[in-house]
Design a protein around this motif. Structure first.
Motif, PDB file in Angstrom:
ATOM      1  N   GLU A 107      41.700  32.521  29.236  1.00 29.62           N
ATOM      2  CA  GLU A 107      41.262  33.763  29.879  1.00 29.62           C
ATOM      3  C   GLU A 107      41.761  33.839  31.320  1.00 29.62           C
ATOM      4  O   GLU A 107      42.173  34.897  31.787  1.00 29.62           O
ATOM      5  CB  GLU A 107      39.741  33.875  29.847  1.00 29.62           C
ATOM      6  CG  GLU A 107      39.183  34.150  28.469  1.00 29.62           C
ATOM      7  CD  GLU A 107      37.662  34.107  28.428  1.00 29.62           C
ATOM      8  OE1 GLU A 107      37.027  34.140  29.498  1.00 29.62           O
ATOM      9  OE2 GLU A 107      37.119  34.027  27.317  1.00 29.62           O
ATOM     10  N   SER A 108      41.722  32.705  32.006  1.00 29.21           N
ATOM     11  CA  SER A 108      42.189  32.652  33.394  1.00 29.21           C
ATOM     12  C   SER A 108      43.683  32.950  33.491  1.00 29.21           C
ATOM     13  O   SER A 108      44.123  33.693  34.379  1.00 29.21           O
ATOM     14  CB  SER A 108      41.892  31.277  33.986  1.00 29.21           C
ATOM     15  OG  SER A 108      42.445  31.160  35.273  1.00 29.21           O
ATOM     16  N   ILE A 110      45.497  34.686  31.325  1.00 30.83           N
ATOM     17  CA  ILE A 110      45.688  36.102  31.001  1.00 30.83           C
ATOM     18  C   ILE A 110      45.316  36.974  32.196  1.00 30.83           C
ATOM     19  O   ILE A 110      46.048  37.888  32.572  1.00 30.83           O
ATOM     20  CB  ILE A 110      44.869  36.490  29.752  1.00 30.83           C
ATOM     21  CG1 ILE A 110      45.460  35.820  28.511  1.00 30.83           C
ATOM     22  CG2 ILE A 110      44.801  38.004  29.578  1.00 30.83           C
ATOM     23  CD1 ILE A 110      44.585  35.915  27.270  1.00 30.83           C
ATOM     24  N   ARG A 111      44.181  36.687  32.812  1.00 30.05           N
ATOM     25  CA  ARG A 111      43.717  37.468  33.966  1.00 30.05           C
ATOM     26  C   ARG A 111      44.701  37.365  35.131  1.00 30.05           C
ATOM     27  O   ARG A 111      45.051  38.357  35.755  1.00 30.05           O
ATOM     28  CB  ARG A 111      42.320  36.999  34.375  1.00 30.05           C
ATOM     29  CG  ARG A 111      41.654  37.863  35.402  1.00 30.05           C
ATOM     30  CD  ARG A 111      40.188  37.498  35.692  1.00 30.05           C
ATOM     31  NE  ARG A 111      39.854  36.085  35.632  1.00 30.05           N
ATOM     32  CZ  ARG A 111      39.208  35.488  34.619  1.00 30.05           C
ATOM     33  NH1 ARG A 111      38.835  36.180  33.574  1.00 30.05           N
ATOM     34  NH2 ARG A 111      38.939  34.201  34.659  1.00 30.05           N
ATOM     35  N   THR A 112      45.189  36.146  35.390  1.00 28.28           N
ATOM     36  CA  THR A 112      46.148  35.935  36.479  1.00 28.28           C
ATOM     37  C   THR A 112      47.431  36.728  36.232  1.00 28.28           C
ATOM     38  O   THR A 112      47.926  37.410  37.140  1.00 28.28           O
ATOM     39  CB  THR A 112      46.478  34.434  36.620  1.00 28.28           C
ATOM     40  OG1 THR A 112      45.282  33.723  36.927  1.00 28.28           O
ATOM     41  CG2 THR A 112      47.511  34.195  37.699  1.00 28.28           C
ATOM     42  N   GLN A 114      47.814  39.375  34.330  1.00 23.69           N
ATOM     43  CA  GLN A 114      47.532  40.809  34.413  1.00 23.69           C
ATOM     44  C   GLN A 114      47.417  41.275  35.863  1.00 23.69           C
ATOM     45  O   GLN A 114      47.926  42.332  36.218  1.00 23.69           O
ATOM     46  CB  GLN A 114      46.246  41.153  33.653  1.00 23.69           C
ATOM     47  CG  GLN A 114      46.399  41.114  32.157  1.00 23.69           C
ATOM     48  CD  GLN A 114      45.080  41.328  31.412  1.00 23.69           C
ATOM     49  OE1 GLN A 114      44.003  41.136  31.960  1.00 23.69           O
ATOM     50  NE2 GLN A 114      45.187  41.718  30.155  1.00 23.69           N
ATOM     51  N   GLU A 115      46.754  40.474  36.691  1.00 21.22           N
ATOM     52  CA  GLU A 115      46.594  40.844  38.100  1.00 21.22           C
ATOM     53  C   GLU A 115      47.945  40.870  38.813  1.00 21.22           C
ATOM     54  O   GLU A 115      48.259  41.811  39.534  1.00 21.22           O
ATOM     55  CB  GLU A 115      45.647  39.874  38.802  1.00 21.22           C
ATOM     56  CG  GLU A 115      44.191  40.057  38.426  1.00 21.22           C
ATOM     57  CD  GLU A 115      43.284  38.986  39.015  1.00 21.22           C
ATOM     58  OE1 GLU A 115      43.769  38.103  39.774  1.00 21.22           O
ATOM     59  OE2 GLU A 115      42.073  39.024  38.716  1.00 21.22           O
TER      60      GLU A 115
END
Length: 188
Positions: A107-108, A110-112, A114-115
């Protein structure tokens, strides 16, 4: 005196009605298919490619850890009956904790991604909007509309008003590509 004031107001009204307003025939308009522009824009493609590579690199490491976890889980299932319930309970809790950690790490990542890609894409869209604004000023447009999947502000337009191809060409011609250092080029 009243007649003079009324006459002045009437003449001002007539003068203001005679002011020439831009007619539809004199208005220069065009539209841009934003979805097509972003799909064919070299810089947008480079950003997409950059994050595909980054995603694959980060995913490769995570897949290695997941594979190791799966082999340990398989080993756990085989040894659970042999080593007893106390060992199985302790090892099961440990494996469950690692599984949660792997999920959080995924999740981290993916989030990184995406950001980071979101920031670069937002910056690109801002630069494209500014470019379109300057293009419109330079070429004497009164209006340039945007259309496409994300923003449909044009319900009808003749194909002759579509300047998407011109903007794609100019943006791609002006794009210098990713700035790589000599060390990065030598690695390739």
């Amino acid at each position: 005196m009243k007649r003079l004031i009324l006459l002045s107001i009437a003449s001002l009204a007539m003068i203001s009605c005679n002011k020439e307003t831009p007619s539809a025939e004199k208005t220069k308009t065009a539209y841009v298919d934003i979805s097509k522009l972003l799909k064919e824009n070299k810089e947008a493609k480079d950003i997409e490619d950059k994050y595909k590579v980054k995603s694959e690199e980060m995913g490769r490491e995570l897949r290695g850890e997941a594979s190791q976890f799966q082999s340990e889980a398989a080993s756990f299932r085989q040894n659970a009956q042999l080593k007893g319930p106390a060992w199985a309970q302790a090892k099961g809790a440990e494996l469950q904790k690692r599984e949660q950690e792997l999920g959080m790490k995924q999740e981290s990542i993916i989030r990184t991604l995406q950001e980071e890609s979101g920031k670069e894409n937002d910056s690109l869209v801002t630069r494209i909007k500014e470019y379109i604004k300057e293009y419109g000023k330079k070429n004497g447009y009164d209006y340039i509309y945007g259309t496409g999947d994300m923003s449909a502000t044009v319900l009808y337009a003749k194909d002759g008003y579509d300047i998407t191809g011109i903007l794609i060409k100019e943006l791609n011609d002006n794009y210098k590509g990713p700035q790589t250092t000599k060390k990065e080029e030598e690695k390739k």
